[in-house]
Motif scaffolding. Sequence first.
Motif, short mmCIF file in Angstrom:
data_model
loop_
_atom_site.label_atom_id
_atom_site.label_comp_id
_atom_site.label_asym_id
_atom_site.label_seq_id
_atom_site.Cartn_x
_atom_site.Cartn_y
_atom_site.Cartn_z
N ARG A 52 0.51 -1.20 0.32
CA ARG A 52 0.26 0.00 -0.13
C ARG A 52 1.37 0.72 0.45
N GLN A 53 1.66 1.19 0.84
CA GLN A 53 2.63 2.71 0.79
C GLN A 53 2.96 2.59 -0.05
N ARG A 54 4.03 1.10 -1.32
CA ARG A 54 4.69 1.67 -2.53
C ARG A 54 4.03 2.35 -3.34
N GLU A 55 2.55 1.26 -3.13
CA GLU A 55 1.42 2.54 -4.35
C GLU A 55 1.61 3.95 -3.97
N TRP A 56 1.42 4.18 -2.75
CA TRP A 56 1.49 5.60 -2.71
C TRP A 56 2.54 6.36 -3.17
N TYR A 57 4.13 6.08 -2.68
CA TYR A 57 5.64 6.35 -3.30
C TYR A 57 5.23 6.30 -4.63
N LEU A 58 4.97 5.66 -5.14
CA LEU A 58 4.75 5.27 -7.44
C LEU A 58 3.97 7.02 -7.67
N SER A 59 2.98 7.77 -6.93
CA SER A 59 1.93 8.04 -7.36
C SER A 59 2.82 9.87 -7.62
N VAL A 67 6.78 12.51 -4.08
CA VAL A 67 5.69 11.31 -3.86
C VAL A 67 4.94 12.90 -2.82
N PRO A 68 3.58 12.87 -3.20
CA PRO A 68 2.51 14.31 -2.83
C PRO A 68 2.23 13.76 -1.44
N PRO A 69 2.48 14.60 -0.22
CA PRO A 69 2.04 14.16 1.18
C PRO A 69 0.90 13.34 1.01
N LEU A 70 0.72 12.36 2.23
CA LEU A 70 -0.47 11.46 2.31
C LEU A 70 -1.01 12.50 2.86
N PRO A 71 -2.84 12.04 2.30
CA PRO A 71 -4.00 13.10 2.65
C PRO A 71 -4.07 13.36 3.44
N PHE A 72 -3.94 13.20 4.87
CA PHE A 72 -3.46 13.34 6.22
C PHE A 72 -2.22 13.81 7.09
N ASP A 74 -0.12 17.55 7.95
CA ASP A 74 -0.17 18.11 8.48
C ASP A 74 -0.17 19.24 6.78
N PRO A 75 -0.99 19.92 6.19
CA PRO A 75 -0.91 21.11 5.31
C PRO A 75 0.01 21.26 4.31
N ARG A 76 1.37 22.00 6.02
CA ARG A 76 2.11 22.25 5.35
C ARG A 76 3.55 21.58 4.72
N ALA A 77 3.65 19.86 4.49
CA ALA A 77 3.88 19.02 3.74
C ALA A 77 4.42 18.70 2.64
N SER A 78 5.16 18.70 1.76
CA SER A 78 5.53 19.41 0.78
C SER A 78 6.02 17.97 0.33
N ALA A 79 6.14 17.54 -1.70
CA ALA A 79 5.84 16.13 -2.48
C ALA A 79 7.54 16.33 -1.32
N HIS A 80 8.14 14.67 -1.94
CA HIS A 80 8.97 14.21 -1.48
C HIS A 80 9.90 13.50 -2.46
N PRO A 81 11.35 13.27 -2.89
CA PRO A 81 11.79 13.29 -4.18
C PRO A 81 11.68 11.62 -3.98
N LEU A 82 10.89 10.88 -4.74
CA LEU A 82 10.92 9.34 -4.69
C LEU A 82 12.27 8.58 -4.84
N HIS A 137 -0.04 7.91 12.77
CA HIS A 137 0.65 8.71 12.51
C HIS A 137 2.08 9.45 12.93
N ASP A 138 0.95 10.97 13.04
CA ASP A 138 1.46 11.69 13.49
C ASP A 138 1.68 11.67 15.43
N LEU A 139 2.01 10.89 16.08
CA LEU A 139 2.45 11.21 17.23
C LEU A 139 3.06 12.19 17.65
N MET A 140 3.83 13.07 17.59
CA MET A 140 3.77 14.56 17.81
C MET A 140 2.27 14.61 18.30
N ARG A 141 1.80 14.96 17.48
CA ARG A 141 0.03 15.54 17.81
C ARG A 141 -1.08 14.64 18.07
#
Length: 155
Positions: A52-59, A67-72, A74-82, A137-141
């Motif tokens: 499931r995570q690999r599928e997201w990596y390929l998006s 790779v775009p941030p997952l929907p959940f 923080d809205p300030r998150a940016s894309a991450h290099p595949l 996943h965001d345990l800091m929050r």
Amino acid sequence: MTTCVLVPGACHGGMVITGAADRVPDLVDALVYVDAFVPRDGESCWVLTDDRQREWYLSVAETGYAVPPLPFFDPRASAHPLASSLQGIRLSGELSRFRRRDYVYAKEWDGGSPFEPTYTRLKDDPQWNVHALDGKHDLMRDAPEELLRIVLEAG
């Protein structure tokens, strides 16, 4: 010797703190992985995660490489290099050389956690202090007090 605690290494940050600690082990006393990958030599995020995570990596359709941030996230998150998820890490030593290693697992992933294999591998290892917290996943929050307690104990 000057020491520091590298905290937190969350999610992909587990790869980062592992590599940094490996390069400057004399400066590192303890590591805290927060719902993160804990790689061994040669492993990558791609190898350590689930389909499931690999599928997201390929998006990467929008940019072709990020790779775009997952929907959940923080809205300030940016894309991450595949490529950073595909490249294996090169390590010269073992994590056991550090005084303390903590792993903090988030128990409330929708559809299952991509970090469950890492949690399962470490939870019965006596060289690790493993914690499973109620939160996503965001345990800091989601679990800031419990996470702070773990970080302070590690220090």
